[in-house]
Design an enzyme around this catalytic site. Structure first.
Site, PDB file in Angstrom:
ATOM      1  N   ASP A 191      41.182  44.677  37.935  1.00 37.35           N
ATOM      2  CA  ASP A 191      40.600  44.949  39.259  1.00 37.35           C
ATOM      3  C   ASP A 191      39.105  45.268  39.172  1.00 37.35           C
ATOM      4  OD1 ASP A 191      40.607  45.271  41.969  1.00 37.35           O
ATOM      5  OD2 ASP A 191      41.494  47.278  41.940  1.00 37.35           O
TER       6      ASP A 191
ATOM      7  N   THR B 258      51.057  37.875  45.041  1.00 35.65           N
ATOM      8  CA  THR B 258      51.578  37.133  46.203  1.00 35.65           C
ATOM      9  C   THR B 258      50.728  37.437  47.443  1.00 35.65           C
ATOM     10  OG1 THR B 258      53.189  38.947  46.371  1.00 35.65           O
ATOM     11  CG2 THR B 258      54.003  36.891  45.459  1.00 35.65           C
TER      12      THR B 258
ATOM     13  N   ASN C 250      47.355  37.856  47.280  1.00 34.68           N
ATOM     14  CA  ASN C 250      45.984  37.357  47.102  1.00 34.68           C
ATOM     15  C   ASN C 250      45.695  36.058  47.866  1.00 34.68           C
ATOM     16  OD1 ASN C 250      45.625  38.574  43.674  1.00 34.68           O
ATOM     17  ND2 ASN C 250      44.914  39.483  45.591  1.00 34.68           N
TER      18      ASN C 250
ATOM     19  N   LEU D 159      49.786  50.826  42.253  1.00 32.47           N
ATOM     20  CA  LEU D 159      50.456  49.796  41.467  1.00 32.47           C
ATOM     21  C   LEU D 159      50.325  48.404  42.090  1.00 32.47           C
ATOM     22  CD1 LEU D 159      51.994  49.768  38.849  1.00 32.47           C
ATOM     23  CD2 LEU D 159      54.057  50.438  40.071  1.00 32.47           C
ATOM     24  N   SER D 160      50.105  48.358  43.399  1.00 35.31           N
ATOM     25  CA  SER D 160      49.905  47.084  44.109  1.00 35.31           C
ATOM     26  C   SER D 160      50.974  46.034  43.779  1.00 35.31           C
ATOM     27  CB  SER D 160      48.507  46.519  43.817  1.00 35.31           C
ATOM     28  OG  SER D 160      47.516  47.416  44.234  1.00 35.31           O
TER      29      SER D 160
HETATM   30  C1  FPP Z   1      40.972  41.631  41.248  1.00 34.51           C
HETATM   31  O1  FPP Z   1      39.615  41.981  41.494  1.00 34.51           O
HETATM   32  C2  FPP Z   1      41.032  40.355  40.523  1.00 34.51           C
HETATM   33  C3  FPP Z   1      41.705  39.226  40.932  1.00 34.51           C
HETATM   34  C4  FPP Z   1      42.462  39.178  42.199  1.00 34.51           C
HETATM   35  C5  FPP Z   1      41.670  37.982  40.140  1.00 34.51           C
HETATM   36  C6  FPP Z   1      41.733  38.119  38.652  1.00 34.51           C
HETATM   37  C7  FPP Z   1      41.497  36.806  38.039  1.00 34.51           C
HETATM   38  C8  FPP Z   1      40.791  36.568  36.917  1.00 34.51           C
HETATM   39  C9  FPP Z   1      40.212  37.626  36.081  1.00 34.51           C
HETATM   40  C10 FPP Z   1      40.498  35.170  36.459  1.00 34.51           C
HETATM   41  C11 FPP Z   1      41.588  34.255  36.089  1.00 34.51           C
HETATM   42  C12 FPP Z   1      42.636  34.794  35.190  1.00 34.51           C
HETATM   43  C13 FPP Z   1      42.903  34.382  33.938  1.00 34.51           C
HETATM   44  C14 FPP Z   1      44.112  34.926  33.261  1.00 34.51           C
HETATM   45  C15 FPP Z   1      42.068  33.444  33.174  1.00 34.51           C
HETATM   46  P1  FPP Z   1      39.109  42.054  43.009  1.00 34.51           P
HETATM   47  O2  FPP Z   1      38.632  40.707  43.409  1.00 34.51           O
HETATM   48  O3  FPP Z   1      40.205  42.606  43.880  1.00 34.51           O
HETATM   49  O4  FPP Z   1      37.919  43.041  42.889  1.00 34.51           O
HETATM   50  P2  FPP Z   1      37.421  44.050  44.034  1.00 34.51           P
HETATM   51  O5  FPP Z   1      38.522  45.042  44.223  1.00 34.51           O
HETATM   52  O6  FPP Z   1      36.200  44.641  43.436  1.00 34.51           O
HETATM   53  O7  FPP Z   1      37.143  43.231  45.251  1.00 34.51           O
END
Ligand code: FPP
Length: 238
Positions: free
Chosen positions: A19, A65, A67, A193-194
């Protein structure tokens, strides 16, 4: 790893909620997808380090699910990154890392599904470390799916309702055969835990830190493991 408590057991299974990518990018005046790109690099670094430290199972929450509710261009950027990394996973194959993908894969592109199946098939006999990636994963979805599978078996007369126990339900989860998670790491200051591994985390320890995922270092990972080792785990006993 500088380890004062080598006797304390390592967590067998670690879960990581990646995150803070969006906020990392925002702080730099960049589009959110740049944060995911950096987050993916951190993912690769931590997988390698986990293997070096002897972690047996590690699960990363890559896409939930929920996202899909994000703007389409961000969802596409994450899927593209994932697709690219699946090609790079050949490096993990060379290192004998077993790979497994959990979640409802039917919603993902054919290309992703094919690449995931290939990685799983080619690595299925490796046992140094199991890398599990949760994509289009939700704990409630997973449990609902398990309940549906059991209901189908009951309807088909294969099992009796009285046979339904924790072990049976567990065997219908995406994580069948994988031990419960011992330690869940969530960076970026959020303390929830989301919908991640909600069944499997019944006795998990949690490690929260304000560091944003793209900045999460090998040292931070070691710190989480050290804190885990420090905690007295009682499993509901005394
Ligand atoms: C949460 O941060 C992150 C995600 C929803 C995506 C995670 C994906 C990757 C790291 C890339 C692809 C994965 C692999 C395994 C290669 P956020 O966007 O919710 O951050 P924020 O809370 O600061 O907005």
């Amino acid at each position: 790893m500088a380890d004062k408590k080598t006797d304390a057991p390592m967590p067998v299974h670690i879960g990581v909620i990646m995150d803070g990518n969006g906020r990392w990018a925002k702080k730099r005046g960049l589009p959110r997808k740049f944060g995911h790109r950096e987050g993916a690099k951190t993912f690769r670094k931590i997988v390698r380090h986990a293997k070096e430290l002897g972690v047996k199972y590690i699960t990363f929450y890559a896409f939930s699910t929920e996202n899909w509710r994000r703007p389409d261009d961000e969802v596409q950027a994450i899927m593209k990154l994932f697709d690219k990394y699946l090609d790079d996973f050949d490096d993990f194959l060379k290192e004998h890392v077993r790979m497994k993908f959990i979640g409802d894969k039917s919603m993902l592109s054919e290309s992703l599904q094919t690449k995931m199946a290939r990685c799983e098939e080619l690595s299925k006999d490796y046992d140094i470390m199991t890398l599990i990636i949760a994509v289009n994963y939700g704990g409630r979805d997973e449990i609902t799916n398990a309940a549906r599978l059991i209901a189908e078996d009951v309807k088909a007369g294969k099992i009796d309702p009285a046979d339904v126990d924790e072990e049976l339900l567990q065997s219908k989860l995406y994580t069948d055969g994988i031990p419960d998670v011992d330690l869940i790491i969530r960076p970026s200051g959020e303390q929830r835990l989301s919908n991640f591994l909600i069944w499997q985390s019944a006795y998990a320890e949690y490690y929260f830190t304000d560091i944003l995922w793209p900045d999460f270092s090998k040292k931070d990972f070691e710190r989480a493991i050290e804190e885990y080792k420090d905690r007295h785990r009682r499993f509901g006993g005394v």
